[in-house]
Design an enzyme around this catalytic site. Structure first.
Site, mmCIF file in Angstrom:
data_model
loop_
_atom_site.group_PDB
_atom_site.id
_atom_site.type_symbol
_atom_site.label_atom_id
_atom_site.label_comp_id
_atom_site.label_asym_id
_atom_site.label_seq_id
_atom_site.Cartn_x
_atom_site.Cartn_y
_atom_site.Cartn_z
ATOM 1 N N ASP A 11 -75.312 25.430 21.295
ATOM 2 C CA ASP A 11 -75.053 24.238 22.082
ATOM 3 C C ASP A 11 -76.376 23.850 22.743
ATOM 4 O O ASP A 11 -77.286 24.676 22.872
ATOM 5 C CB ASP A 11 -73.940 24.443 23.109
ATOM 6 C CG ASP A 11 -73.327 23.102 23.519
ATOM 7 O OD1 ASP A 11 -73.996 22.064 23.313
ATOM 8 O OD2 ASP A 11 -72.209 23.076 24.045
HETATM 9 C C1 BGC Z 1 -72.114 19.567 24.280
HETATM 10 C C2 BGC Z 1 -71.894 19.608 22.787
HETATM 11 C C3 BGC Z 1 -72.662 18.475 22.158
HETATM 12 C C4 BGC Z 1 -74.130 18.616 22.505
HETATM 13 C C5 BGC Z 1 -75.010 17.557 21.917
HETATM 14 C C6 BGC Z 1 -73.575 19.503 24.651
HETATM 15 O O1 BGC Z 1 -73.707 19.196 25.997
HETATM 16 O O2 BGC Z 1 -71.506 20.694 24.868
HETATM 17 O O3 BGC Z 1 -70.521 19.522 22.501
HETATM 18 O O4 BGC Z 1 -72.433 18.452 20.777
HETATM 19 O O5 BGC Z 1 -74.270 18.549 23.908
HETATM 20 O O6 BGC Z 1 -74.836 16.344 22.544
#
Ligand code: BGC
Length: 727
Positions: free
Chosen positions: A258
């Protein structure tokens, strides 16, 4: 000779096509060939981001970059190369498909397939290789700000819906990235809360949907979660990623962190992470001066490889996983080209939305026929608000947004509108407070108008502001915000014909439930929210959605909130730490087993017609490992309109060594019937449906003995019981 995915410039002196470029060869042979040609630096470059949403390929070998995009509900607008600002392109809008909670509420895997197919076409058109979704974290508490991105409280339902989404998406040559693995069940302290959970709950509740996504959906990538599990961050958690994901499930795709979920070079190197993304951000807003070369899996990793502190086998394994992902997506010359066919994609979004709306209560007021109800008052901010904006990474830039108010105006002769309340303007860590006198005057205006109309449709709920249904924060309270409870009560005093059709991705308290004649649960339905809600309210479409989570009467009735702060949101002990004390009793498993009835149970949803359940027949009274038990049940549409029923099958183990939930969902089938028509639903029960996870022995066990199959239209509305013995 066919040279696929590259040009002759990469061929050797003898004009032979390098094996890694030859798409006719087995993928493992191509991976090995590419690896053998790469330097250590090139391998390391595959293991981390090069900008906010991409990672480098191997330019020298003609191996392309990987481009990723949020998210689960549509293809996100382009953001800047390495900050969260939007790039403001003119052509980066998309269809907003219904949120995944809505998809789960259809209880129809065909809708999940339709979803995956259509979103995949748009992703491919926008030249994305990895779509960051679907999310299958389990709905553990109604306060989790991100529940709207997930598929409810039951692992069987979430898994069955995730598989066709992934399969159809990937047919476009776009990888699914199933998220957030694992135990990311709240936003409070999401970056470091250390989750402690029994193996039994881990295997029975929190992992099965991920497992199905891997073993049946064959997802090509998976996203590590922000939180910790057992003292180690999920993005480099040896148990989750090495032992379970790769060891037990045989995952051969890439693990993507993540954004900002990586914290340590050694752990990231050794514990199963393949691509590090978004480091030194909080995943949403924060930035830093660091460059991608400073990432844990960039220069620091290279140095430790060069000094021999870390083995080259670690980077070889990662590079192989990333190459496999690139070959399946960016270098997949056979993949379709994708399309941005709005007519087609809006129609798909509308079909999914139609099947997702849940009729919770109906004293006979609904459907609100336009020939009978001519002058209608619509109250509530969500009737006019663009709910695809905000909420975090799932936010979308839509070309069109058809609001409920506009759609209702097409249906009823005269439509009046009053906001009734106002939510605060979103600010960095929440929203601005709205003055009480402003709220009071908006409420009074709506109530006064309600006295003089044939019916009132209240469209409120939550929205995507901070501390509502949004990423980064949990909700602070179970009740509806901005004084909506009082408005609903006063609207009911002013007019007998009030429909509450709220838009949320979460349960909320309904103190007015006895007063309101009709209540509908609508969702963040995206572009087609208006037409879908108007058709369900007016009866053009007969609602057939079922709740993918329970709606507890009070927050205290929810399992996670029954054990104090240790269970939710966790307590500080050199960093936040949390214990899932309710163990396997999540959602209806808790309500049922503890006899704490929910206000609306899991699986509940009414229709404008009536379904009658006939007498079930079973292929045998006993079941052995060799042959599944086949159970059939006739269902009749005994009402006046066509409709669909979700027939649900729960298994109850009558006696077991370890305590078990009273019943567990192990099958469901949606059947569409014309008035008077009878159809048959068939379930095949296998030993795997009878098993529980024995954590002491670390194995799944189906104990011989007596079982009961419960067939019904919700988890509590059981119409038929079929006893049998497992030998
Ligand atoms: C989120 C993810 C997301 C990623 C990219 C993170 O803050 O938890 O679900 O895909 O950002 O935007």
């Amino acid at each position: 000779m066919a040279l696929l995915g590259g040009s002759m410039a990469f061929a050797g002196a003898d004009d032979a096509v390098p094996a890694y470029l030859d798409e006719r060869l087995p993928i493992e042979q191509r991976v090995e060939d590419a690896l053998a040609r790469m330097t250590r630096e090139e391998k390391v470059a595959l293991c981390h981001a090069q900008g906010k949403f991409s990672s480098a390929g191997v330019p020298r070998l003609g191996i392309p970059e990987l481009w990723m995009s949020d998210g689960p509900h549509g293809v996100r607008a382009e953001v800047n190369w390495n900050d969260w600002g939007y790039a403001n392109w003119a052509n980066d809008y998309s269809t907003a498909f219904p949120a995944l909670t809505a998809l789960a509420a259809t209880w129809n895997p065909q809708m999940a397939a339709l979803y995956g197919r259509n979103i995949g076409e748009e992703a491919r058109y926008r030249e994305k290789d990895v779509l960051l979704g679907p999310g299958v974290n389990i709905y553990r508490t109604p306060l989790n700000g991100r529940n709207f991105e997930y598929m409810g409280e039951d692992p069987y339902l979430a898994g069955e819906m995730a598989v066709p989404y992934i399969q159809e998406l990937q047919k476009n040559g776009v990888a699914a990235c199933v998220k957030h693995f694992a135990l990311n069940n709240q936003e409070t302290w999401r970056g470091n809360v250390d989750v402690r959970v029994s193996d039994r709950a881990l295997y029975e509740i929190y992992l099965p949907a991920f497992k199905k996504a891997v073993t049946e959906g064959k997802t090509w990538s998976i996203m590590g979660a922000y939180n910790q599990y057992d003292g180690q961050h999920a993005c480099h958690n040896s148990r989750l990623l090495c032992d379970i994901l790769r060891g037990e499930w045989g995952f051969d795709g890439a693990v993507i962190s993540d954004w900002g979920g990586t914290h340590d070079t050694r752990q990231a190197a050794l514990n199963g992470l393949d691509i590090e993304m978004g480091t030194y951000t909080n995943g949403l807003t924060s930035e830093s001066e660091f460059t991608c070369d400073d990432y844990y899996l960039a220069n620091p990793y290279l140095k430790m490889l060069e000094s021999g502190e870390l083995p080259d086998s670690s980077v070889n394994a990662k590079a192989a996983n990333v190459l496999r992902l690139i070959f399946r997506t960016a270098m997949n010359s056979g993949a379709p080209r994708g399309s941005l066919d709005f007519a087609k994609h809006y129609a798909a979004a509308k079909r999914i939305a139609d099947e997702s709306i849940v009729l919770l209560k109906n004293d006979g007021l609904l459907p609100l026929r336009p020939d009978r109800y001519k002058r209608v008052l619509v109250v509530g901010e969500n009737a006019v608000r663009n709910l695809t904006e905000g909420g975090g990474s799932s936010e979308l830039k839509v070309k069109d947004m058809f609001t409920p108010l506009d759609a209702l105006k097409e249906v009823y002769a005269e439509v009046l509108y009053a906001p009734g309340y106002k939510s605060g303007r979103p600010i960095y860590d929440g929203e601005e407070l709205v003055a009480q006198d402003v709220l009071d005057s908006l409420r009074r205006e709506a109530v006064a108008m309600a006295k003089d109309v044939d019916a009132v449709i209240f469209i409120g709920g939550l929205n995507k502001n901070g501390f509502q249904d949004t990423e980064g924060t949990d909700r602070r309270e179970y009740s509806l915000p901005w004084g909506q409870d009082r408005i609903i009560e006063e609207l009911c005093d002013a007019n007998p014909n009030v429909v509450v059709a709220n838009v949320t991705g979460n349960a909320y308290s309904m103190p007015w439930i006895g007063k309101v004649p009709a209540v509908m649960q609508s969702w963040y339905l995206g572009t087609m929210i208006g037409p879908a809600m108007a058709d369900a309210i007016s009866g053009k479409v007969n609602p057939s959605g079922k709740m993918p989570y329970s709606i507890p009467r009070r927050l205290e009735d929810c399992a996670a909130h029954s054990f104090g702060p240790e269970a939710y949101p966790g307590v500080e002990s050199s960093g936040p730490r949390q214990e899932y004390r309710e163990d396997i009793l999540v959602g209806y498993r808790w309500h049922d087993t503890k006899s704490i009835p929910a206000l609306f149970p899991f699986g509940h949803g009414l229709s404008y017609t009536k379904f009658e359940y006939g007498k079930p027949t079973a292929s045998a009274k006993e079941m052995t490992d060799g042959a599944p038990l086949v159970v059939r049940i006739p269902i009749t549409n005994a009402g006046g309109v066509e409709g669909s029923e979700v027939v649900q099958l729960y298994v109850s183990d009558l006696k077991s060594t370890l305590p078990r939930p009273l019943k567990e969902l192990k099958g469901f089938s949606k059947i569409s019937l014309k008035p008077g028509e009878t159809g048959e639903v068939e379930f095949r029960i296998l030993p795997e449906h009878l098993r529980y996870f024995d954590d002491a022995a670390h194995q799944w066990v189906a104990e011989p003995g007596k079982f009961m199959l419960l067939i019904g239209s919700s988890s509590t509305d059981i119409h038929a019981k079929v006893p049998f013995t497992y030998k």
